[in-house]
Design a protein around this motif. Structure first.
Motif, PDB file in Angstrom:
ATOM      1  N   LEU A  20     -28.757 -14.014 -57.335  1.00  0.00           N
ATOM      2  CA  LEU A  20     -29.496 -15.086 -56.694  1.00  0.00           C
ATOM      3  C   LEU A  20     -29.736 -16.226 -57.684  1.00  0.00           C
ATOM      4  CD1 LEU A  20     -32.078 -13.003 -54.629  1.00  0.00           C
ATOM      5  CD2 LEU A  20     -30.154 -14.319 -53.738  1.00  0.00           C
ATOM      6  N   ASN A  21     -29.368 -17.424 -57.284  1.00  0.00           N
ATOM      7  CA  ASN A  21     -29.551 -18.612 -58.106  1.00  0.00           C
ATOM      8  C   ASN A  21     -30.418 -19.606 -57.339  1.00  0.00           C
ATOM      9  OD1 ASN A  21     -27.372 -17.952 -60.233  1.00  0.00           O
ATOM     10  ND2 ASN A  21     -26.250 -17.832 -58.313  1.00  0.00           N
ATOM     11  N   GLN A  22     -31.405 -20.184 -58.025  1.00  0.00           N
ATOM     12  CA  GLN A  22     -32.300 -21.113 -57.344  1.00  0.00           C
ATOM     13  C   GLN A  22     -31.588 -22.425 -57.044  1.00  0.00           C
ATOM     14  OE1 GLN A  22     -36.119 -21.611 -59.171  1.00  0.00           O
ATOM     15  NE2 GLN A  22     -36.919 -22.867 -57.497  1.00  0.00           N
ATOM     16  N   VAL A  23     -31.848 -22.942 -55.863  1.00  0.00           N
ATOM     17  CA  VAL A  23     -31.279 -24.201 -55.400  1.00  0.00           C
ATOM     18  C   VAL A  23     -32.406 -25.234 -55.309  1.00  0.00           C
ATOM     19  CG1 VAL A  23     -30.071 -25.364 -53.509  1.00  0.00           C
ATOM     20  CG2 VAL A  23     -29.516 -22.986 -54.079  1.00  0.00           C
ATOM     21  N   GLU A  24     -32.174 -26.405 -55.868  1.00  0.00           N
ATOM     22  CA  GLU A  24     -33.151 -27.479 -55.711  1.00  0.00           C
ATOM     23  C   GLU A  24     -33.251 -27.825 -54.232  1.00  0.00           C
ATOM     24  OE1 GLU A  24     -33.882 -32.152 -56.993  1.00  0.00           O
ATOM     25  OE2 GLU A  24     -32.348 -30.947 -58.025  1.00  0.00           O
ATOM     26  N   CYS A  25     -34.438 -27.739 -53.680  1.00  0.00           N
ATOM     27  CA  CYS A  25     -34.609 -27.859 -52.238  1.00  0.00           C
ATOM     28  C   CYS A  25     -35.789 -28.756 -51.912  1.00  0.00           C
ATOM     29  CB  CYS A  25     -34.808 -26.470 -51.627  1.00  0.00           C
ATOM     30  SG  CYS A  25     -35.148 -26.448 -49.872  1.00  0.00           S
ATOM     31  N   ALA A  26     -35.640 -29.569 -50.880  1.00  0.00           N
ATOM     32  CA  ALA A  26     -36.720 -30.455 -50.466  1.00  0.00           C
ATOM     33  C   ALA A  26     -36.660 -30.661 -48.959  1.00  0.00           C
ATOM     34  CB  ALA A  26     -36.623 -31.797 -51.190  1.00  0.00           C
ATOM     35  N   PHE A  27     -37.824 -30.859 -48.381  1.00  0.00           N
ATOM     36  CA  PHE A  27     -37.938 -31.173 -46.959  1.00  0.00           C
ATOM     37  C   PHE A  27     -38.495 -32.575 -46.818  1.00  0.00           C
ATOM     38  CE2 PHE A  27     -37.614 -26.641 -46.622  1.00  0.00           C
ATOM     39  CZ  PHE A  27     -37.089 -26.400 -45.363  1.00  0.00           C
ATOM     40  N   MET A  28     -37.832 -33.377 -45.993  1.00  0.00           N
ATOM     41  CA  MET A  28     -38.383 -34.684 -45.681  1.00  0.00           C
ATOM     42  C   MET A  28     -39.380 -34.506 -44.548  1.00  0.00           C
ATOM     43  SD  MET A  28     -36.543 -38.078 -44.225  1.00  0.00           S
ATOM     44  CE  MET A  28     -37.579 -39.375 -43.563  1.00  0.00           C
ATOM     45  N   PRO A  29     -40.610 -34.969 -44.717  1.00  0.00           N
ATOM     46  CA  PRO A  29     -41.620 -34.774 -43.681  1.00  0.00           C
ATOM     47  C   PRO A  29     -41.183 -35.369 -42.346  1.00  0.00           C
ATOM     48  CG  PRO A  29     -42.609 -35.612 -45.703  1.00  0.00           C
ATOM     49  CD  PRO A  29     -41.129 -35.720 -45.872  1.00  0.00           C
ATOM     50  N   GLY A  30     -41.363 -34.587 -41.293  1.00  0.00           N
ATOM     51  CA  GLY A  30     -41.016 -35.062 -39.965  1.00  0.00           C
ATOM     52  C   GLY A  30     -42.215 -35.662 -39.254  1.00  0.00           C
ATOM     53  N   ARG A  31     -41.929 -36.345 -38.178  1.00  0.00           N
ATOM     54  CA  ARG A  31     -42.996 -36.918 -37.367  1.00  0.00           C
ATOM     55  C   ARG A  31     -43.294 -35.948 -36.228  1.00  0.00           C
ATOM     56  NH1 ARG A  31     -39.711 -41.647 -38.053  1.00  0.00           N
ATOM     57  NH2 ARG A  31     -38.889 -41.379 -35.935  1.00  0.00           N
ATOM     58  N   GLY A  32     -44.352 -35.197 -36.390  1.00  0.00           N
ATOM     59  CA  GLY A  32     -44.715 -34.234 -35.358  1.00  0.00           C
ATOM     60  C   GLY A  32     -44.374 -32.816 -35.758  1.00  0.00           C
ATOM     61  N   GLU A  33     -45.166 -31.875 -35.263  1.00  0.00           N
ATOM     62  CA  GLU A  33     -44.984 -30.472 -35.623  1.00  0.00           C
ATOM     63  C   GLU A  33     -43.741 -29.866 -34.981  1.00  0.00           C
ATOM     64  OE1 GLU A  33     -48.526 -28.439 -34.545  1.00  0.00           O
ATOM     65  OE2 GLU A  33     -49.789 -29.449 -36.052  1.00  0.00           O
ATOM     66  N   ARG A  34     -43.199 -30.496 -33.948  1.00  0.00           N
ATOM     67  CA  ARG A  34     -42.048 -29.935 -33.251  1.00  0.00           C
ATOM     68  C   ARG A  34     -40.712 -30.433 -33.819  1.00  0.00           C
ATOM     69  NH1 ARG A  34     -43.211 -27.291 -28.755  1.00  0.00           N
ATOM     70  NH2 ARG A  34     -41.101 -27.591 -27.941  1.00  0.00           N
ATOM     71  N   SER A  35     -40.762 -31.084 -34.963  1.00  0.00           N
ATOM     72  CA  SER A  35     -39.519 -31.559 -35.585  1.00  0.00           C
ATOM     73  C   SER A  35     -38.617 -30.375 -35.933  1.00  0.00           C
ATOM     74  CB  SER A  35     -39.830 -32.357 -36.855  1.00  0.00           C
ATOM     75  OG  SER A  35     -40.581 -33.516 -36.558  1.00  0.00           O
ATOM     76  N   SER A  36     -37.321 -30.563 -35.724  1.00  0.00           N
ATOM     77  CA  SER A  36     -36.324 -29.570 -36.121  1.00  0.00           C
ATOM     78  C   SER A  36     -35.632 -30.071 -37.386  1.00  0.00           C
ATOM     79  CB  SER A  36     -35.293 -29.363 -35.006  1.00  0.00           C
ATOM     80  OG  SER A  36     -35.910 -28.865 -33.840  1.00  0.00           O
ATOM     81  N   TYR A  37     -35.170 -29.133 -38.210  1.00  0.00           N
ATOM     82  CA  TYR A  37     -34.608 -29.514 -39.507  1.00  0.00           C
ATOM     83  C   TYR A  37     -33.164 -29.040 -39.648  1.00  0.00           C
ATOM     84  CZ  TYR A  37     -39.159 -31.057 -41.147  1.00  0.00           C
ATOM     85  OH  TYR A  37     -40.340 -31.750 -41.301  1.00  0.00           O
ATOM     86  N   LEU A  38     -32.299 -29.985 -40.062  1.00  0.00           N
ATOM     87  CA  LEU A  38     -30.916 -29.669 -40.384  1.00  0.00           C
ATOM     88  C   LEU A  38     -30.712 -29.880 -41.884  1.00  0.00           C
ATOM     89  CD1 LEU A  38     -28.848 -31.339 -37.497  1.00  0.00           C
ATOM     90  CD2 LEU A  38     -29.691 -28.997 -37.665  1.00  0.00           C
ATOM     91  N   PRO A  39     -29.926 -28.994 -42.539  1.00  0.00           N
ATOM     92  CA  PRO A  39     -29.736 -29.087 -43.995  1.00  0.00           C
ATOM     93  C   PRO A  39     -28.553 -29.978 -44.387  1.00  0.00           C
ATOM     94  CG  PRO A  39     -28.760 -27.064 -43.172  1.00  0.00           C
ATOM     95  CD  PRO A  39     -29.331 -27.772 -41.973  1.00  0.00           C
ATOM     96  N   PHE A  40     -28.729 -30.714 -45.478  1.00  0.00           N
ATOM     97  CA  PHE A  40     -27.674 -31.573 -46.014  1.00  0.00           C
ATOM     98  C   PHE A  40     -27.655 -31.440 -47.529  1.00  0.00           C
ATOM     99  CE2 PHE A  40     -28.739 -33.329 -41.939  1.00  0.00           C
ATOM    100  CZ  PHE A  40     -27.544 -33.773 -41.413  1.00  0.00           C
ATOM    101  N   TRP A  41     -26.443 -31.510 -48.096  1.00  0.00           N
ATOM    102  CA  TRP A  41     -26.295 -31.524 -49.548  1.00  0.00           C
ATOM    103  C   TRP A  41     -26.317 -32.960 -50.028  1.00  0.00           C
ATOM    104  CZ3 TRP A  41     -27.166 -27.189 -51.845  1.00  0.00           C
ATOM    105  CH2 TRP A  41     -26.764 -25.979 -51.287  1.00  0.00           C
ATOM    106  N   LYS A  42     -27.178 -33.250 -50.976  1.00  0.00           N
ATOM    107  CA  LYS A  42     -27.211 -34.560 -51.622  1.00  0.00           C
ATOM    108  C   LYS A  42     -26.587 -34.384 -53.001  1.00  0.00           C
ATOM    109  CE  LYS A  42     -30.354 -38.162 -53.296  1.00  0.00           C
ATOM    110  NZ  LYS A  42     -31.770 -38.538 -53.535  1.00  0.00           N
TER     111      LYS A  42
END
Length: 276
Positions: free
Chosen positions: A103-125
């Motif tokens: 297991l290797n740690q991955v730098e990870c971040a979430f962009m805050p969504g507008r509203g609790e029902r926001s869905s999140y898709l992952p992207f590599w930067k």
């Protein structure tokens, strides 16, 4: 090498491909190699077993390696779908991949969504320099790809980052998402450690394969392809930083719409992508 149309192929990459190793059962009957499934002869073997022996690759042990899905940082259970290449720890809010058997740690971040029902898709930067093209900043990218916008002074100091979906999807949609996010690249102010309550979409495309798409993203982003295509064979990317960023989307009946850019993804395409 020449393509099917006779034109030279300037660059070729296989992204998100699946390779399978299939063992075909055979047995030896006298001097004949026989299909063990339908019991039909396949080929003659001069010398019988002695003639076949030199071509057999022997492996005494068939090892299956398991990685405990416990967070290396805090010992909590990691979570992820069966096809996910990145697992998340909801306790210490970290992300991990299982590359190279650990297991290797991955730098990870979430962009805050507008509203609790926001869905999140992952992207590599992927922050990278392009040797052979003098592409180091976002301003360089705008000039080289001939985008119809005026460069800002701050862009000269902003490192160039390419955005790639971290999930498998049809090639046309993959390139469209990568191009639109890379070109428009709103200044996403991702907040690390802010995990949403709603389960994010799984990461099904490894970072190593996303990095293979950098030339293609650069080429498809160019308004004038002739400025980029001749340089493709000699371009070499130096990756300086890599991060997994989850972007918030609003769900409609058929689509998911990114809250800051308006970029949409068809839900059915996401489902189909998990079968690729």
């Amino acid at each position: 090498s020449p393509g099917t149309s006779g034109a030279p192929v300037l660059h070729r990459a296989f992204i998100g491909e699946t390779m399978s190793l299939i063992y075909f059962p055979l047995y030896l009957s006298g001097d004949m190699l026989v299909d063990a499934v339908i019991n039909r002869p396949v080929a003659g073997v001069p010398g019988g077993r002695e003639g076949l022996e030199p071509s057999i690759s022997k492996k005494d042990r068939w090892d299956i390696a398991f990685i405990p899905t416990l967070c290396p940082a805090c010992g909590w259970d990691l979570k992820g779908d069966r096809d996910s290449v990145v697992l998340l720890c909801e306790n210490c809010e970290t992300a991990w991949d299982g590359a190279k058997g650990r297991l290797n740690q991955v730098e990870c971040a979430f962009m805050p969504g507008r509203g609790e029902r926001s869905s999140y898709l992952p992207f590599w930067k992927i922050t990278a320099n392009a040797g052979g093209l003098e592409l180091r900043s976002f301003a360089d990218f705008i000039r080289i790809t001939n985008q119809p916008v005026l460069t800002e002074g701050a862009w000269e100091e902003e490192e160039m980052s390419f955005w790639s979906p971290a999930f498998k999807i049809r090639p046309r949609l993959f390139l469209s998402l990568a191009r639109n996010l890379t070109v428009t690249r709103k200044r996403f102010k991702a907040e690390e450690g802010v995990f949403p309550e709603k389960k994010p979409f799984p990461v099904t495309l490894p970072a190593s394969e996303a990095a293979q798409a950098l030339k293609i993203i650069l080429a498809v982003s160019a308004a004038n392809k002739r400025n980029i295509f001749p340089h493709l064979p000699r371009i070499r990317f130096e990756i300086k930083d890599l991060a997994l960023v989850y972007l918030p989307f609003d769900e409609t009946g058929h689509d998911m719409i990114q809250q800051d850019t308006g970029i949409s993804v068809n839900k059915r395409s996401l489902v189909y992508g998990r079968t690729l």
